[in-house]
Design an enzyme around this catalytic site. Structure first.
Site, short mmCIF file in Angstrom:
data_model
loop_
_atom_site.label_atom_id
_atom_site.label_comp_id
_atom_site.label_asym_id
_atom_site.label_seq_id
_atom_site.Cartn_x
_atom_site.Cartn_y
_atom_site.Cartn_z
N TYR A 53 -2.84 13.07 -15.88
CA TYR A 53 -1.70 12.38 -15.24
C TYR A 53 -1.73 12.52 -13.72
CZ TYR A 53 0.05 11.09 -19.75
OH TYR A 53 0.15 10.51 -20.99
N ASN A 87 5.60 0.39 -18.36
CA ASN A 87 4.66 1.00 -17.41
C ASN A 87 5.24 2.25 -16.79
OD1 ASN A 87 3.02 -1.09 -17.99
ND2 ASN A 87 3.45 -2.26 -16.14
N HIS A 104 9.04 4.34 -20.77
CA HIS A 104 8.10 5.44 -21.01
C HIS A 104 8.02 6.39 -19.82
CE1 HIS A 104 6.04 2.60 -24.13
NE2 HIS A 104 7.12 3.19 -24.61
N GLY A 170 2.27 -9.33 -20.24
CA GLY A 170 1.21 -8.32 -20.24
C GLY A 170 1.40 -7.15 -21.16
P1 NAD Z 1 -1.71 -2.71 -23.59
O1 NAD Z 1 -2.77 -2.12 -22.73
O2 NAD Z 1 -1.62 -2.30 -25.00
O3 NAD Z 1 -1.87 -4.30 -23.55
C1 NAD Z 1 -2.16 -4.94 -22.33
C2 NAD Z 1 -1.85 -6.40 -22.49
O4 NAD Z 1 -1.98 -6.97 -21.19
C3 NAD Z 1 -2.80 -7.15 -23.43
O5 NAD Z 1 -2.05 -8.04 -24.25
C4 NAD Z 1 -3.71 -7.91 -22.46
O6 NAD Z 1 -4.16 -9.15 -22.99
C5 NAD Z 1 -2.76 -8.13 -21.29
N1 NAD Z 1 -3.43 -8.34 -20.00
C6 NAD Z 1 -4.63 -7.91 -19.58
N2 NAD Z 1 -4.86 -8.32 -18.32
C7 NAD Z 1 -3.76 -9.03 -17.95
C8 NAD Z 1 -3.39 -9.72 -16.75
N3 NAD Z 1 -4.19 -9.75 -15.68
N4 NAD Z 1 -2.19 -10.35 -16.72
C9 NAD Z 1 -1.34 -10.34 -17.80
N5 NAD Z 1 -1.65 -9.71 -18.96
C10 NAD Z 1 -2.85 -9.05 -19.02
O7 NAD Z 1 -0.35 -2.46 -22.80
P2 NAD Z 1 1.10 -2.12 -23.33
O8 NAD Z 1 1.50 -3.11 -24.38
O9 NAD Z 1 1.93 -1.98 -22.10
O10 NAD Z 1 0.98 -0.69 -24.03
C11 NAD Z 1 0.25 0.35 -23.39
C12 NAD Z 1 0.98 1.65 -23.21
O11 NAD Z 1 0.22 2.46 -22.29
C13 NAD Z 1 2.34 1.48 -22.57
O12 NAD Z 1 3.22 2.17 -23.36
C14 NAD Z 1 2.25 2.11 -21.18
O13 NAD Z 1 3.20 3.16 -21.05
C15 NAD Z 1 0.90 2.78 -21.10
N6 NAD Z 1 0.11 2.32 -19.91
C16 NAD Z 1 0.73 2.13 -18.70
C17 NAD Z 1 0.01 1.68 -17.60
C18 NAD Z 1 0.75 1.47 -16.29
O14 NAD Z 1 1.78 2.10 -16.08
N7 NAD Z 1 0.27 0.62 -15.38
C19 NAD Z 1 -1.36 1.43 -17.71
C20 NAD Z 1 -1.98 1.65 -18.97
C21 NAD Z 1 -1.23 2.10 -20.05
#
Ligand code: NAD
Length: 227
Positions: A53, A87, A104, A170
């Site tokens: 983290y 996120n 989250h 996303g």
């Molecule tokens: P996920 O990774 O499971 O799914 C990502 C989704 O985003 C997919 O449907 C994919 O097709 C789409 N995607 C990919 N590139 C994209 C773009 N350029 N524009 C729009 N959509 C796009 O994500 P989730 O459903 O949020 O679940 C993941 C879990 O992991 C969450 O609970 C989150 O807390 C955590 N996470 C957070 C972050 C962050 O804070 N940035 C990053 C990774 C994971």
């Protein structure tokens, strides 16, 4: 003002350089979630979890909001907007959104490992292993791990049930209970989904599908809504 509710997932931050989760075969930045994002992982190997983290926090601090985050923030000029995000980054806030629910948690804060309601701002990018909360327990990242309660889910569900327009951006809709929020949006409400790979939605409710990356699809939809 019309009430817009927006549910965002890792995909909205992908073009800011923060990797999504499912896109990389169930690994998160090369790690199995069981090794870094569960209470068991913290008990087994707290240093590994803390380091993981700390690295995510460093990446978030170095990232910048993208055109999708900024476009959503601009909706507040005309609408009553609530963003519910899965996120743990703070890119919505840095783009100017003022009403963001973090389902989250948020990586820029730390949390007591004894009482999750005790949270603190993190100075810089690192939580050190010897840092403790006011109860004397070690500090960890303020994020919800798999297997932990999601305290914001009930308020988020209530907000979804009052939406007059709903936008999903996303998210693979693979992580529960967050994915279930779409079921609280009334059937009559217009719903949009923006994702280059539209996820399966288990319902007859009609989503208008915009099969685009967030930085392309979100500004186009927002400019339509602002006209
Ligand atoms: P996920 O990774 O499971 O799914 C990502 C989704 O985003 C997919 O449907 C994919 O097709 C789409 N995607 C990919 N590139 C994209 C773009 N350029 N524009 C729009 N959509 C796009 O994500 P989730 O459903 O949020 O679940 C993941 C879990 O992991 C969450 O609970 C989150 O807390 C955590 N996470 C957070 C972050 C962050 O804070 N940035 C990053 C990774 C994971």
């Amino acid at each position: 003002m019309k009430k817009i509710v927006i549910l965002t997932g890792a995909g909205i931050s992908a073009e800011s350089g923060l990797k999504t989760f499912r896109d990389s075969d169930g690994l998160w930045e090369g790690y199995n979630i069981e090794d870094v994002a569960t209470p068991e992982a913290w008990l087994r190997n707290p240093e590994l979890v803390q380091d993981f983290y700390n690295m995510r926090r460093k990446a978030v601090l170095e990232a910048r909001p993208n055109a999708a985050h900024y476009a959503l923030a601009s909706l507040e000029q005309k609408y009553d907007v609530t963003i519910i995000t899965q996120n743990i980054d703070d890119l919505h806030e840095r783009a100017g959104s003022t009403n963001v629910i973090h389902l989250h948690g948020i990586i820029t804060r730390s949390q007591s490992s004894q009482n999750p309601s005790l949270t603190y701002p993190v100075e810089g990018w690192e939580i050190k292993m010897d840092e403790v909360c006011e109860l004397g327990s070690p500090l960890r990242a303020h994020v919800v791990w798999f297997g932990e309660a999601v305290p914001m889910i009930d308020p988020a569900a209530r907000i979804c049930s009052k939406a007059e327009l709903f936008i999903l951006v996303g998210s693979s809709l693979a992580v529960y209970p967050a994915a279930g929020l779409v079921n609280y949006v009334p059937a009559s409400v217009p719903k949009y989904i923006i994702d280059p790979k539209i996820p399966y939605i288990d319902q007859n409710r009609t989503f208008i599908k915009i099969e685009e990356k967030a930085t392309v699809g979100v500004p186009v939809l927002v400019s339509e809504l602002m006209n």
